[in-house]
Design a protein around this motif. Structure first.
Motif, short mmCIF file in Angstrom:
data_model
loop_
_atom_site.label_atom_id
_atom_site.label_comp_id
_atom_site.label_asym_id
_atom_site.label_seq_id
_atom_site.Cartn_x
_atom_site.Cartn_y
_atom_site.Cartn_z
N GLY A 156 99.19 9.89 33.79
CA GLY A 156 100.76 10.31 33.43
C GLY A 156 101.78 9.24 33.31
N ALA A 157 102.78 9.73 32.85
CA ALA A 157 103.69 8.71 32.51
C ALA A 157 105.21 8.92 33.11
N THR A 158 105.97 8.12 33.47
CA THR A 158 106.83 8.30 34.65
C THR A 158 108.38 8.36 34.33
N ASP A 159 108.73 8.59 35.22
CA ASP A 159 110.69 8.93 34.05
C ASP A 159 111.31 8.36 35.41
N ALA A 160 112.77 7.14 35.49
CA ALA A 160 113.76 6.53 35.42
C ALA A 160 114.22 7.45 36.70
N ASP A 161 114.72 8.84 35.74
CA ASP A 161 115.03 9.91 35.78
C ASP A 161 115.50 10.70 37.17
N ILE A 162 116.09 12.12 37.36
CA ILE A 162 115.43 12.97 38.68
C ILE A 162 115.75 13.95 38.14
N GLY A 163 115.21 14.79 38.61
CA GLY A 163 115.56 16.45 38.17
C GLY A 163 115.32 17.17 37.09
N GLU A 164 115.84 17.90 36.37
CA GLU A 164 115.33 17.86 34.50
C GLU A 164 114.88 16.58 34.25
N ASN A 165 115.79 15.87 34.71
CA ASN A 165 115.82 14.65 33.96
C ASN A 165 113.86 14.02 33.84
N ALA A 166 113.69 14.39 34.77
CA ALA A 166 112.84 13.68 35.41
C ALA A 166 111.27 14.57 35.01
N LEU A 167 111.57 15.44 35.00
CA LEU A 167 110.47 17.02 34.72
C LEU A 167 109.78 16.53 33.63
N LEU A 168 108.16 16.19 33.27
CA LEU A 168 107.43 16.24 32.26
C LEU A 168 106.75 16.69 31.94
N THR A 169 107.13 17.37 30.36
CA THR A 169 105.73 18.43 29.71
C THR A 169 105.01 17.25 28.74
N TYR A 170 103.64 17.27 28.59
CA TYR A 170 102.88 16.40 27.85
C TYR A 170 102.09 17.50 26.80
N ARG A 171 101.68 17.47 25.70
CA ARG A 171 101.66 17.58 23.96
C ARG A 171 100.58 16.66 23.45
N LEU A 172 99.25 16.63 23.16
CA LEU A 172 97.79 15.96 22.63
C LEU A 172 98.32 16.04 21.11
N SER A 173 98.02 15.60 20.26
CA SER A 173 97.64 15.49 19.29
C SER A 173 96.67 16.84 18.91
N PRO A 174 96.91 17.58 18.08
CA PRO A 174 96.24 18.10 17.23
C PRO A 174 94.75 17.74 17.80
N ASN A 175 93.19 18.05 17.54
CA ASN A 175 91.84 17.86 17.18
C ASN A 175 90.54 18.56 17.73
N GLU A 176 90.15 19.10 17.42
CA GLU A 176 88.79 20.09 18.17
C GLU A 176 88.38 19.30 18.61
N TYR A 177 87.91 18.73 19.75
CA TYR A 177 86.99 18.47 20.73
C TYR A 177 87.71 18.18 22.15
N PHE A 178 88.85 18.08 22.70
CA PHE A 178 89.47 17.47 23.28
C PHE A 178 90.69 19.15 23.76
N SER A 179 91.22 18.79 24.86
CA SER A 179 92.31 19.74 25.31
C SER A 179 93.13 18.92 26.24
N LEU A 180 94.49 19.27 26.50
CA LEU A 180 94.98 18.38 28.11
C LEU A 180 95.24 19.66 29.29
N ASP A 181 94.50 19.27 30.58
CA ASP A 181 94.63 20.22 31.38
C ASP A 181 95.76 19.04 32.01
N VAL A 182 97.04 19.68 32.18
CA VAL A 182 98.63 19.56 33.08
C VAL A 182 98.31 20.13 33.93
N PRO A 183 98.33 19.21 35.73
CA PRO A 183 98.54 19.88 35.92
C PRO A 183 99.82 21.22 36.74
N THR A 184 99.78 21.76 37.81
CA THR A 184 100.70 22.69 37.66
C THR A 184 101.80 22.09 39.01
N LYS A 185 102.92 22.62 40.01
CA LYS A 185 103.56 21.26 40.15
C LYS A 185 103.08 22.13 42.23
#
Length: 768
Positions: A156-185
């Motif tokens: 994953g990516a890293t963010d030097a900020d903290i709190g909400e400013n470092a809370l990351l969400t991920y998106r994968l460009s649209p495709n028919e072969y793969f989906s993105l599995d994002v872990p919970t907190k």
């Protein structure tokens, strides 16, 4: 006083209601403010002078300064209006890294009187750092035979900020072969993953280009991306599989190189080369991680090869892959989370800042002398520090804020007893074994004028011969002052008073610096036998202190007065006395008495009488008493004796050298009838010489004995005092004054003529 301030105008009104909760001792006030990072120069933080209850005039009369603890001059105070503002760029990530709390600790020091206030300025995070991936592009390999729902981990990516400013969400460009599995907190240690949703066909699509985007929760939100290049490989049916996808290991810091961290195990269901596994770190593992850990490609053992420091990083997340030797090779992945356990390997660090040196010996208890700050890079009990002060001195350490202490005065100082103190501040942490650090400081005690000059004894006795030359040195007074510098600079002066009708300063003077006492004029024993006065010693302190000493100056007699004849009571004039004596008197008859006085005393006033024979005359029928001065007949008178007898009496004292006087007595020898005529004259009020002579021999003997006894007692007492006291001075008249013997002073003439002239006059009022 616990104070709170807020740079954000939206919350200021709420926080002002909690501004003042309690009043502590001066110097124990804590203020809290906040400021956004990256604020521009001059950005308002708070009205700190108003919060400290300082008036505008106080900012001029009581200089205010800020003391930062290793943070530079990020903040500053406007001394005109008391506003705390941003002075230079504040980067929260540079100050505190990923720490959830970030504050600037400083101390506000106000002089006259000295007060110390602790201020904590919270640095609030802003969204100034976008998410960042380890590399702009990541190459992935998938076999076309990979089963559906297969998961491939992603860094994953890293963010030097903290709190909400470092809370990351991920998106994968649209495709028919793969989906993105994002872990919970709850699965933060689990990496991102690509999940296969549609079978791959290498012949149809040998490569896939996807874009992974990470967006933080800041406002405005920032985004980071990584290109995923997926290469579809030809058949290797089974990828290696680890026992677990996540391994957790606790590792003490500072372990030696070669220490085993964990041994991994992966298995492959294939056969032959497709089953042989090679272990390695994932390509996403940083070079810093590879410098600390090594993985054996055959056994899967991870060992330590670098410094493991808890203060540098509290945990290490290592991505490991197991790759078979098939073609194309397949890989399995797992995560090893190494938690570093803190060891007590950092001793406390002490910083001492002195505020008031030297310390005046009259300083009030509670005066702040120095500020002590202590830090320990360890965590938990290993970083909990306590401070102590040695040796047992009139000072104490008072904890004021977290690891900050104030060195305060806790007793009475006396420079004359102890002029400086060597203090040792010791800081020990709570580790086992405990680590210590010490800091030494010297506290000098400044003198104040608290000691008056002191003489060796309260009174001195001085003997000076009379007729001394004007300006002669008779004595030296000396006083010592236990203070130092100008407080010990002593000057001397007379305590003015009156001696009879004259001022004391007309008799004596004292040198202001040396303390030498001088006689300004010749002293006369006959006028003044004892001169008693006081000399004052005053130091140059503010205010000055003084003390007095008494001098008793005894003026010793010298033979400077010749015997003096009294005017005769019967007949004659000047030094000639005429007496009528009948021829019928027998031997031993007193015919006259020579009356003489001497103004001196002692031997100098002890008189003797001698009858001088007349030139060419026969033996005189008269004689004179050696010490009485009485003239009497030595035989019966006859007609052969000359009618007019001229007697010359020599009067001499016993001084050195002796002084003399002469008296002439005319004795007229008359018949008895003429004597009756003289008797008739006596009846009219004129007495003859026999009537005028008083027998004082008994009184003279008593007086001589009494005076002699008194003088012997005085000399014995004086000798005892001289043996127990420092030698006195008297340099008038060829050396030190001499002491008269009892035989000189105890004479009848001295007892008759001695007059008490001790000057005990009034003291004129002192001018203030």
């Amino acid at each position: 006083m616990l104070c709170s301030g807020q740079g954000d105008p939206e919350t200021r009104n709420l926080l002002l209601s909690f501004l003042i909760l309690a009043v502590w001792e001066a110097g124990n006030c804590q203020l809290r403010y906040s400021v956004l990072e990256e604020a521009k120069h001059g950005t308002f933080v708070s009205r700190i002078a108003q919060d400290l209850e300082l008036q505008p005039t106080d900012l001029v009369q009581r200089p205010l300064q800020l003391d930062f603890k290793g943070r530079g001059d990020l903040l500053e105070v406007n001394l005109q209006n008391g506003i705390l503002f941003v002075n230079s760029r504040i980067d929260r990530e540079e100050l505190c890294g990923r720490s959830a709390e970030c504050s600037i600790h400083l101390e506000v020091i106000v002089d006259r009187p000295l007060q110390v206030f602790h201020v904590e300025v919270e640095v609030k995070d802003i969204n100034d750092n976008p998410p960042v991936f380890a590399a702009p592009q990541k190459n992935l390999f998938f076999a076309e035979s990979r089963v559906l729902d297969s998961r491939f981990p992603l860094e994953g990516a890293t963010d030097a900020d903290i709190g909400e400013n470092a809370l990351l969400t991920y998106r994968l460009s649209p495709n028919e072969y793969f989906s993105l599995d994002v872990p919970t907190k709850d699965e933060q240690v689990k990496p991102l993953g690509l999940v296969l949703r549609k079978p791959l066909d290498r012949e149809e699509n040998p490569e896939l280009h996807l874009l992974l985007m990470a967006t933080d929760g800041g406002k405005p939100e920032l985004t980071g991306t990584v290109q995923l290049l997926i290469t579809v490989l030809d058949a290797n049916d089974n990828a290696p599989v680890f026992d677990r996808t996540l391994y957790k290991v606790k590792l003490p810091e500072n372990v030696p190189n070669g220490t085993l961290v964990i041994k991994l195990n992966a298995s492959d269901l294939d056969e032959g080369l497709n089953k042989d596994i090679i272990y390695s770190f994932s390509s996403d593992v940083s070079l810093n991680m590879k410098a600390k850990f090594h993985i054996d490609p055959i056994t899967g053992e991870i060992t330590v090869i670098g410094l493991i420091d808890f203060e540098e990083s509290k945990a290490h997340k290592i991505q490991v892959q197991a790759t078979d030797k098939g073609f194309p090779p397949l890989s399995g992945h797992c995560t090893v989370l190494v938690e570093v356990v803190d060891e007590n390997d950092n001793a406390p660090q002490l910083t001492v800042k002195t505020l008031q040196l030297p310390v005046k010996e009259d300083a009030q208890m509670g005066t702040v002398i120095a500020l002590v700050s202590v830090t320990d890079l360890d965590a938990g009990a290993n970083g909990q520090v306590t401070c102590s002060l040695t040796p047992s001195v009139p000072f104490k350490l008072v904890s004021t804020f977290k690891n900050y202490y104030s060195l305060m005065l806790d007793g009475v100082l006396d420079r004359e007893t102890v002029s400086f103190y060597e203090l040792v501040v010791t800081a020990g942490d709570g580790g086992s074994p405990s680590l210590w650090a010490t800091a030494s400081m010297f506290v000098e005690v400044a003198d104040v004028n608290d000691n008056a000059p002191a003489f060796a004894q309260p009174e001195y006795t001085v003997f000076v011969k009379e007729n001394n030359p004007p300006g002669c040195h008779i004595f030296t007074v000396s006083a010592r002052d236990a203070d130092t510098q100008e407080n010990a600079l002593v000057s001397y002066s007379l305590v003015e008073r009156w001696v009879g009708e004259r001022a004391l300063s007309s008799y004596v003077s004292v040198h202001a610096e040396s303390g030498k006492v001088y006689a300004l004029q010749p002293l006369d024993h006959e006028e003044l036998e004892l001169l008693q006065f006081q000399v004052s010693a005053r130091d140059a302190g503010v205010p000055p202190l003084a003390s007095n000493v008494t001098l008793q100056v005894f003026v010793l007699d010298e033979n400077d007065n010749a015997p003096k004849l009294l005017t005769p009571r019967v007949g004659g004039s000047g030094h000639t006395v005429t007496e009528l004596v009948p021829r019928s008197v027998g031997a031993g008859h007193v015919v006259a008495k020579v009356r003489v006085v001497d103004s001196d005393s002692g031997y100098n006033a002890w008189l003797s009488y001698e009858l001088q024979p007349a030139a060419g005359s026969t033996r005189s029928p008269f004689r004179v008493g050696l010490y009485t001065g009485e003239i009497s007949t030595t035989r019966a008178l006859d007609d052969a004796d000359v009618s007019l007898q001229r007697l010359l009496v020599l009067v001499k004292d016993h001084g050195e050298p002796p002084l003399m006087a002469t008296a002439t007595v005319l004795v007229s020898l008359v018949e008895s009838g003429q004597t009756q005529k003289a008797s008739s004259l006596a009846s009219t009020g004129v007495a003859g010489p026999e009537a005028m002579v008083m027998d004082v021999n008994v009184y003279l003997i008593i007086a001589i004995c009494a005076v002699s006894s008194l003088l012997v007692l005085t000399l014995l007492l004086y000798t005892a005092l001289r043996c127990s006291a420092p030698p006195t001075e008297g340099k008038c008249r060829a050396g030190n004054p001499t002491v008269m013997s009892s035989s000189q002073i105890g004479s009848w003439s001295y007892s008759q003529q001695r007059r008490q002239r001790c000057a005990l006059g009034r003291v004129p009022p002192r001018q203030t």
